[in-house]
Design a protein around this motif. Structure first.
Motif, PDB file in Angstrom:
ATOM      1  N   ILE A  38       3.798   3.676   8.977  1.00 19.60           N
ATOM      2  CA  ILE A  38       3.256   2.303   8.611  1.00 19.60           C
ATOM      3  C   ILE A  38       3.626   2.162   6.951  1.00 19.60           C
ATOM      4  O   ILE A  38       3.851   0.968   6.510  1.00 19.60           O
ATOM      5  CB  ILE A  38       1.822   2.058   8.724  1.00 19.60           C
ATOM      6  CG1 ILE A  38       1.186   2.998   8.058  1.00 19.60           C
ATOM      7  CG2 ILE A  38       1.473   1.892  10.284  1.00 19.60           C
ATOM      8  CD1 ILE A  38      -0.589   2.600   8.265  1.00 19.60           C
ATOM      9  N   GLY A  39       3.935   3.216   6.391  1.00 19.10           N
ATOM     10  CA  GLY A  39       4.179   3.130   4.957  1.00 19.10           C
ATOM     11  C   GLY A  39       3.012   2.727   3.811  1.00 19.10           C
ATOM     12  O   GLY A  39       1.980   2.844   4.552  1.00 19.10           O
ATOM     13  N   ILE A  40       3.182   2.784   2.630  1.00 16.67           N
ATOM     14  CA  ILE A  40       1.991   2.428   1.732  1.00 16.67           C
ATOM     15  C   ILE A  40       2.477   1.300   0.919  1.00 16.67           C
ATOM     16  O   ILE A  40       3.534   1.103   0.336  1.00 16.67           O
ATOM     17  CB  ILE A  40       1.754   3.600   1.061  1.00 16.67           C
ATOM     18  CG1 ILE A  40       1.395   4.757   1.582  1.00 16.67           C
ATOM     19  CG2 ILE A  40       0.968   3.523  -0.198  1.00 16.67           C
ATOM     20  CD1 ILE A  40       1.440   6.271   1.135  1.00 16.67           C
ATOM     21  N   PRO A  41       1.785   0.253   0.697  1.00 16.53           N
ATOM     22  CA  PRO A  41       2.105  -0.811   0.019  1.00 16.53           C
ATOM     23  C   PRO A  41       2.278  -0.390  -1.684  1.00 16.53           C
ATOM     24  O   PRO A  41       1.826   0.383  -2.134  1.00 16.53           O
ATOM     25  CB  PRO A  41       0.769  -1.822   0.110  1.00 16.53           C
ATOM     26  CG  PRO A  41       0.050  -1.395   1.200  1.00 16.53           C
ATOM     27  CD  PRO A  41       0.674   0.299   1.603  1.00 16.53           C
ATOM     28  N   VAL A  42       3.390  -0.907  -2.185  1.00 17.48           N
ATOM     29  CA  VAL A  42       3.692  -0.327  -3.291  1.00 17.48           C
ATOM     30  C   VAL A  42       2.677  -0.641  -4.439  1.00 17.48           C
ATOM     31  O   VAL A  42       2.604   0.281  -5.345  1.00 17.48           O
ATOM     32  CB  VAL A  42       5.103  -1.263  -3.766  1.00 17.48           C
ATOM     33  CG1 VAL A  42       4.725  -2.673  -4.168  1.00 17.48           C
ATOM     34  CG2 VAL A  42       5.903  -0.641  -4.892  1.00 17.48           C
ATOM     35  N   ASP A  43       1.937  -1.462  -4.507  1.00 16.52           N
ATOM     36  CA  ASP A  43       0.692  -1.494  -5.357  1.00 16.52           C
ATOM     37  C   ASP A  43      -0.343  -0.387  -5.247  1.00 16.52           C
ATOM     38  O   ASP A  43      -1.183  -0.214  -6.080  1.00 16.52           O
ATOM     39  CB  ASP A  43       0.041  -2.881  -5.395  1.00 16.52           C
ATOM     40  CG  ASP A  43      -0.529  -3.333  -3.928  1.00 16.52           C
ATOM     41  OD1 ASP A  43       0.206  -2.929  -3.138  1.00 16.52           O
ATOM     42  OD2 ASP A  43      -1.694  -3.804  -3.794  1.00 16.52           O
ATOM     43  N   HIS A  44      -0.215   0.294  -4.101  1.00 19.38           N
ATOM     44  CA  HIS A  44      -1.185   1.484  -3.920  1.00 19.38           C
ATOM     45  C   HIS A  44      -0.922   2.734  -4.334  1.00 19.38           C
ATOM     46  O   HIS A  44      -1.473   3.747  -4.515  1.00 19.38           O
ATOM     47  CB  HIS A  44      -1.558   1.529  -2.457  1.00 19.38           C
ATOM     48  CG  HIS A  44      -2.651   0.300  -2.076  1.00 19.38           C
ATOM     49  ND1 HIS A  44      -4.013   0.523  -1.968  1.00 19.38           N
ATOM     50  CD2 HIS A  44      -2.461  -0.861  -1.780  1.00 19.38           C
ATOM     51  CE1 HIS A  44      -4.557  -0.603  -1.553  1.00 19.38           C
ATOM     52  NE2 HIS A  44      -3.709  -1.372  -1.270  1.00 19.38           N
ATOM     53  N   LEU A  45       0.549   2.653  -4.482  1.00 23.27           N
ATOM     54  CA  LEU A  45       1.261   4.198  -4.759  1.00 23.27           C
ATOM     55  C   LEU A  45       0.672   4.654  -6.041  1.00 23.27           C
ATOM     56  O   LEU A  45       0.434   5.875  -5.955  1.00 23.27           O
ATOM     57  CB  LEU A  45       2.751   3.795  -4.877  1.00 23.27           C
ATOM     58  CG  LEU A  45       3.710   3.814  -3.608  1.00 23.27           C
ATOM     59  CD1 LEU A  45       5.101   3.494  -3.855  1.00 23.27           C
ATOM     60  CD2 LEU A  45       3.351   5.094  -2.646  1.00 23.27           C
ATOM     61  N   PRO A  46       0.653   3.924  -7.207  1.00 22.53           N
ATOM     62  CA  PRO A  46       0.045   4.547  -8.136  1.00 22.53           C
ATOM     63  C   PRO A  46      -1.453   5.210  -8.036  1.00 22.53           C
ATOM     64  O   PRO A  46      -1.848   6.229  -8.807  1.00 22.53           O
ATOM     65  CB  PRO A  46      -0.202   3.520  -9.424  1.00 22.53           C
ATOM     66  CG  PRO A  46       0.783   2.412  -8.963  1.00 22.53           C
ATOM     67  CD  PRO A  46       0.818   2.491  -7.526  1.00 22.53           C
ATOM     68  N   ARG A  60      -8.177   4.470  -0.102  1.00 21.04           N
ATOM     69  CA  ARG A  60      -7.516   4.441   1.211  1.00 21.04           C
ATOM     70  C   ARG A  60      -6.645   2.940   0.987  1.00 21.04           C
ATOM     71  O   ARG A  60      -7.432   2.102   0.622  1.00 21.04           O
ATOM     72  CB  ARG A  60      -8.533   4.413   2.111  1.00 21.04           C
ATOM     73  CG  ARG A  60      -9.096   5.892   2.163  1.00 21.04           C
ATOM     74  CD  ARG A  60     -10.108   6.166   3.691  1.00 21.04           C
ATOM     75  NE  ARG A  60      -8.969   6.514   4.662  1.00 21.04           N
ATOM     76  CZ  ARG A  60      -8.941   6.235   5.737  1.00 21.04           C
ATOM     77  NH1 ARG A  60     -10.359   5.669   6.329  1.00 21.04           N
ATOM     78  NH2 ARG A  60      -8.194   6.549   6.798  1.00 21.04           N
ATOM     79  N   VAL A  61      -5.852   2.727   2.080  1.00 20.96           N
ATOM     80  CA  VAL A  61      -5.201   1.514   2.224  1.00 20.96           C
ATOM     81  C   VAL A  61      -5.854   0.916   3.659  1.00 20.96           C
ATOM     82  O   VAL A  61      -6.312   1.814   4.411  1.00 20.96           O
ATOM     83  CB  VAL A  61      -3.694   1.794   2.406  1.00 20.96           C
ATOM     84  CG1 VAL A  61      -3.106   0.273   2.653  1.00 20.96           C
ATOM     85  CG2 VAL A  61      -3.146   2.477   1.228  1.00 20.96           C
ATOM     86  N   LEU A  62      -6.325  -0.237   3.335  1.00 20.37           N
ATOM     87  CA  LEU A  62      -7.038  -0.970   4.193  1.00 20.37           C
ATOM     88  C   LEU A  62      -6.422  -0.864   5.538  1.00 20.37           C
ATOM     89  O   LEU A  62      -7.033  -0.396   6.547  1.00 20.37           O
ATOM     90  CB  LEU A  62      -7.207  -2.437   3.835  1.00 20.37           C
ATOM     91  CG  LEU A  62      -8.151  -3.189   4.802  1.00 20.37           C
ATOM     92  CD1 LEU A  62      -9.676  -2.469   4.974  1.00 20.37           C
ATOM     93  CD2 LEU A  62      -8.145  -4.598   4.630  1.00 20.37           C
ATOM     94  N   ALA A  63      -5.017  -1.254   5.807  1.00 23.00           N
ATOM     95  CA  ALA A  63      -4.137  -1.198   7.185  1.00 23.00           C
ATOM     96  C   ALA A  63      -4.232   0.212   7.374  1.00 23.00           C
ATOM     97  O   ALA A  63      -4.569   0.546   8.957  1.00 23.00           O
ATOM     98  CB  ALA A  63      -2.752  -1.546   6.693  1.00 23.00           C
ATOM     99  N   SER A  64      -4.251   1.195   6.847  1.00 19.95           N
ATOM    100  CA  SER A  64      -4.234   2.533   7.293  1.00 19.95           C
ATOM    101  C   SER A  64      -5.647   3.047   7.845  1.00 19.95           C
ATOM    102  O   SER A  64      -5.900   3.996   8.644  1.00 19.95           O
ATOM    103  CB  SER A  64      -3.587   3.627   6.386  1.00 19.95           C
ATOM    104  OG  SER A  64      -4.042   3.542   5.042  1.00 19.95           O
ATOM    105  N   SER A  65      -6.701   2.501   7.009  1.00 15.33           N
ATOM    106  CA  SER A  65      -8.096   2.928   7.334  1.00 15.33           C
ATOM    107  C   SER A  65      -8.303   2.355   8.950  1.00 15.33           C
ATOM    108  O   SER A  65      -9.275   2.875   9.365  1.00 15.33           O
ATOM    109  CB  SER A  65      -9.132   2.255   6.307  1.00 15.33           C
ATOM    110  OG  SER A  65      -8.925   1.082   6.141  1.00 15.33           O
TER     111      SER A  65
END
Ligand code: ADP
Length: 819
Positions: free
Chosen positions: A594-602, A610-615
């Motif tokens: 599913i990948g990680i949104p760019v603003d979460h990467l840093p 945690r990223v909401l979608a992945s949680s």
């Protein structure tokens, strides 16, 4: 030609002169001879005339015959050179006299010349005698004759003049003849030679031509002269050639010398320029040094090889209130004795030793006693400086007022101590928390595992599923506890990592194997490089890294499990191993999930992020990546990520690798754990032969029950359970156990004390003892091993690890058992 004329004139002049003188001398000689002859003739003539006239005159005088006398004197006076004749009687009377007529005398100047040549008139007197008287001639008078030599001398003069003229003509002729001969024989050949000589090319570089010998002079002096001259020319030519060569080489040398001088001059100019530049640079550098020293330090100083101050900046003097005169030439010892300085560190004897041994660098701290009675703490740094021959010339350095830094550092030290204590308290709290949580977890997970073990009355499918849920939840909780504890440990700097050579490829395969069931469940395909997992044995090259086996595995499992968790059904996970230069290995884990949104990467490596979608996609704690990054960095590596939302993520980390040379002789460890099929093998060993006597010292009843049930399932084991240390020691007095399992936290004494007491009993010296504890800190485990335990099991323990301990104890009793 001037030369010819001059020679000719000189020759003519000299010849004429010589001829003239010679002619003159000869003429004079001739004239003198003529004169002498003339005079002799005159004298002879006069004598003849007088002798002839004497008898007549004597007669006339004897007879005093004047007539006769007159005719005698007249006859005499008519004959040259008689100018006058007189007959004088014995009585001195003139009987007769006669004079020459005037017109018969030569002209005035002729007379003068003749008188000059032949002399003046003179008189001769002859006595006249008469007949004999008494046989004696009788004197009768005198005949006096005046002789004038000039008379009739014109002939003589004419002869003389003619002789002179002839002589002159002779002379001129002789001159002419001599000149002609001279011209022909000498001058003309010489002129020719001179002409030839003038034709000798005057241009430098032309060779000299020999001179022609004038015709007819081959065997005379002229010929010899020309030959000699030609020889001279030849040798001169040779000399000329030699001289030209010498001049050429001299010119070349000169040119070379000049070019060298030019070069040297240019070099000197350049050197002078460079020296000026260097001097400027030196001056700038010196000023820069002074400025920098002034601004970067509070003062600077310099001492000689005896440690006596030669320079110290004004600021030091301003601080201490001392004058330069009072500190100049003083050593540090003098300043200490003067009470200006107190050495703080290192101790003065040590510092003195360093100075005496001319240590290359000095750093020390002193307390300066100020003029206002205050103190100043200063850090002094010095560097030894040497002469070009390596002789120690002294020290120079700087001094800094570090009073404020020291105070700040003191405060910091206190604060750090506080923080350390707080951190230790936090770690302690976490360890305790973990301990408290693990103890019940041991029972929960242990019983759940027991339920799933092969048994006579197996659970029905729904029960199995419930038990599996319990185990999953327990594992999750346990994972959370472990990770939080890891994070706390890492942050507190208490993470103990071993550093051993590991076969990274084998370790990666092991991790992939472990996660294969999970991937399979989610229909995710896994690859090692380009090969589907599992790879064929020997297919993957050995890549040796340096790290902590357990932690490295933890990192890879974290990343792999995330790649599986946050993937889609039918997705793919690829693990790649790449050599990164000679020193590192890169391990990358890529998925197309599913990948990680760019603003979460840093923030992705921040704890609990945690990223909401992945949680929503998978459960998790948000601590795994934080721990992973810290573990990688603790092993001298680094971790990075790139990801595109909806397309997948790519995590990679580097880890130091070992070169072929440094791993020579090392063989990868065989991975034993994780292998399936162990159960039947191990239980078969345990059930073989005499049952194993196990003493279990545990105060928690649930755990006691768990152990009893577990060992009952395993079989081949007799278990004795006691709750306290004293109970255990009492039992051991009369009984011998093959394996002792001891909980560290007992109500009466700690587990390690029990172990030590047991070891003191002769029968228990070699018995296997295992510590079981909820303390999972490395120092607890290391401490336990140091107390004589053979192994250490962390609660909640894995059933497999308990079984391994049992098998190990069994092997000690029966070494012949199959391995
Ligand atoms: P956890 O997985 O327990 O939540 P991690 O620290 O391992 O905690 O991961 C933190 C977060 O990073 C995850 O919650 C997830 O949002 C994101 N993440 C990690 N790995 C991946 C991945 N391979 N693909 C997509 N998201 C990921």
């Amino acid at each position: 030609m001037r030369l010819k004329r001059k020679l000719l004139h000189t020759f003519l002049r000299r010849t004429a002169m010589v001829a003239l003188v010679v002619g003159l001398v000869l003429s004079l000689f001739q004239g003198w001879q003529d004169q002498q002859n003339q005079l002799v003739n005159i004298e002879r003539t006069v004598n003849h005339l007088v002798d002839a006239a004497m008898p007549s005159a004597a007669m006339a005088a004897y007879s005093i015959d004047t007539g006769l006398a007159s005719s005698v004197v007249d006859g005499l006076s008519l004959r040259n050179p008689v100018a006058e004749a007189r007959i004088v009687s014995d009585f001195h009377d003139t009987l007769a006299s006669a004079k020459l007529h005037e017109p018969q005398m030569p002209d005035g100047w002729t007379l003068g010349i003749l008188r000059l040549l032949l002399g003046e008139d003179y008189q001769i007197s002859r006595p006249l005698f008469g007949p004999l008287y008494h046989n004696q001639p009788l004197p009768v008078g005198y005949l006096e004759v005046t002789v004038s030599p000039a008379l009739g001398g014109e002939d003589f003069l004419g002869r003389v003049l003619l002789g002179l003229a002839l002589m002159m003509v002779q002379t001129v002729l002789l001159c002419a003849i001599l000149t002609w001969v001279y011209l022909r024989t000498t001058l003309l050949p010489v002129e020719r030679i001179v002409d030839d000589l003038q034709d000798i090319p005057p241009e430098p570089g032309d060779s000299l031509r020999p001179i022609r010998i004038p015709p007819g002079h081959h065997s005379d002096e002229i010929g010899y002269l020309v030959e000699s001259f030609n020889r001279l020319i030849g040798s001169a030519e040779l000399e000329l050639i030699a001289r030209r060569r010498a001049e050429d080489s001299l010119r070349l040398i000169n040119e070379d010398l000049e070019s060298r001088v030019d070069e040297r001059t240019r070099h000197l100019h350049r050197e002078i320029g460079e020296r000026r530049t260097i001097e400027n640079a030196l001056r700038i550098s010196e000023n820069r040094f002074r400025d920098l020293a002034e601004v970067s330090s509070d003062w600077f100083w310099e001492s000689d090889h005896n440690g006596r101050l030669t320079i110290i900046s004004e600021r030091f003097l301003a601080h201490t209130g001392l004058s330069w005169e009072s500190v100049a030439g003083r050593s540090l010892n003098d300043l200490i004795e003067m009470g200006v300085v107190t050495v703080i560190s290192p101790a003065w004897p040590e510092l003195r030793r360093q100075i005496v041994h001319s240590q290359s660098r000095l750093t020390f701290e002193v307390m300066l006693h100020l003029k206002d009675g205050g103190h100043l703490r200063a850090a002094i740094a010095g560097k030894r400086f040497l002469s070009s021959t390596g002789k120690v010339l002294g020290y120079r350095g700087t001094g800094h007022d570090i009073t404020r830094q020291y105070d700040d550092a003191e405060k910091l030290r206190l604060a750090y101590g506080e923080a350390e204590r707080a951190n230790a308290a936090k770690s302690e709290f976490l360890a305790n928390m973990s301990h408290e949580l693990r103890t019940p977890m041991n029972a929960i997970l242990g019983f759940a595992q027991l339920l799933l073990l092969p048994r006579a009355q197996p659970l029905d499918p729904s029960q199995t599923q419930y038990v599996q849920h319990i185990i999953d939840a327990g594992d999750h909780l346990l994972g959370l506890i472990n990770q939080v504890l890891d994070l706390a440990r890492i942050e507190a700097g208490h993470l103990d990592l071993s550093s051993e050579p590991l076969d990274m490829a084998a370790l990666a395969i092991e991790c992939l194997d472990m996660l294969a069931p999970l991937a399979e469940k989610r229909s995710i395909q896994m690859f090692l490089d380009e090969r589907p997992v599992p790879p064929a044995p020997g297919d993957v090259p050995v890549l040796v890294v340096l790290g902590d086996r357990v932690r490295l595995k933890q990192i890879v499992i974290n990343l792999l499990s995330n790649a599986i968790k946050y993937n889609r059904s039918g997705g793919m996970v690829r693990l790649r191993l790449r050599e990164q230069g000679v020193s590192h290995l890169t391990i990358s884990i890529e998925d197309n999930g599913i990948g990680i949104p760019v603003d979460h990467l840093p923030k992705i490596f921040d704890p609990f992020h945690r990223v909401l979608a992945s949680s929503q996609a998978a459960e998790g704690t948000g601590v795994g990546l934080a721990v992973t990054r810290r573990l990688v960095e603790a092993m001298n590596g680094s971790i990075s990520v790139t990801s595109t939302e909806g397309e997948g993520s790519h995590f990679w980390f580097t880890i130091p690798r070992l070169t072929a040379a440094s791993i020579a002789g090392w063989t990868p460890r065989k991975m034993g754990d994780g292998e399936m099929g162990w159960w039947s093998t191990e239980t078969a060993i345990l059930r073989h032969g005499t049952p194993l006597q196990v003493l279990y010292i545990e105060d928690n009843p649930a755990n006691q029950a768990l152990m009893q049930d577990l060992l009952a399932v395993v079989g081949g084991v007799t278990l004795v359970t006691v709750s306290t240390g004293s109970e255990a020691l009492g039992w051991a007095v009369d009984h011998l156990a093959d394996l002792v399992m001891i909980d560290i936290n007992l109500p009466d004494v700690t587990g390690d004390v029990v172990a030590q007491r047991l070891r003191q009993m002769p029968d228990y010296q070699t018995v296997m003892m295992v510590a079981i504890s909820a303390n999972v800190r490395a120092q607890d485990i290391a401490q336990a091993r140091g107390m004589g335990f053979d192994d250490y099991l962390c609660k909640p323990f894995e059933v497999a690890s308990v079984v391994n301990c049992l098998v190990e104890a069994k092997r000690r009793l029966s070494p012949a058992l199959p391995s």
